[in-house]
Design a protein around this motif. Structure first.
Motif: not given
Length: 148
Positions: A44-54
């Motif tokens: 499987l894959r770990w995909v992590q994202l952050e909002p534009p302002q952190g």
């Protein structure tokens, strides 16, 4: 105690489609994308994202049997200018509800990701009030409290 919410796992059916939505439509930044060869998650894959302002990040997950894609509700993105953010998201093709004044005094609009996870866009109330506004307040009250 020094704790905070670091990552919220968002259940999705397709990580690539969800990643494209969060990055292109909402402006999130991919901060980690790698194989998840941990415990029983091999392949499987770990995909992590952050909002534009952190701030708190999200992880797009496909492996939790008790978290069906689209089952998450109440996720809140906060903005200082809901009108501008609303306009920008609509221009990016997002189907987003009209801005309303919530019972707790914040200005809100709602939308869903491609899997149906429910999000709230929120601008905190600009002025202090002795009590939260009524849901039946006229549009002028929404305009006064939510619009620049």
């Amino acid at each position: 105690m020094d704790t905070r919410i670091g990552i919220i796992q968002v259940p999705v059916s397709c990580q690539e489609r969800a990643k494209a939505f969060y990055a292109r439509t909402l402006g999130f930044h991919v901060i980690s994308e790698q194989p998840l060869d941990f415990m029983s998650h091999a392949g499987l894959r770990w995909v992590q994202l952050e909002p534009p302002q952190g701030g708190t990040t999200i992880s797009l997950v496909t492996w939790h049997p008790t978290m069906a894609p689209g089952s998450l509700t109440g996720l809140t993105l906060e903005t200082d200018d809901i009108e501008a953010t609303h306009r920008s998201l609509a221009k990016a093709g997002l189907h987003i509800s009209p801005i309303t004044l919530a019972p707790w005094g914040a200005c809100i609009a709602t939308f869903r990701d491609p899997d149906g996870n429910h999000w709230l866009l929120q601008q905190p109330r600009r002025t202090a009030a002795a009590s939260p506004p009524s849901r039946n307040e006229p549009r002028s009250v929404v305009r006064e409290n939510c619009m620049a």
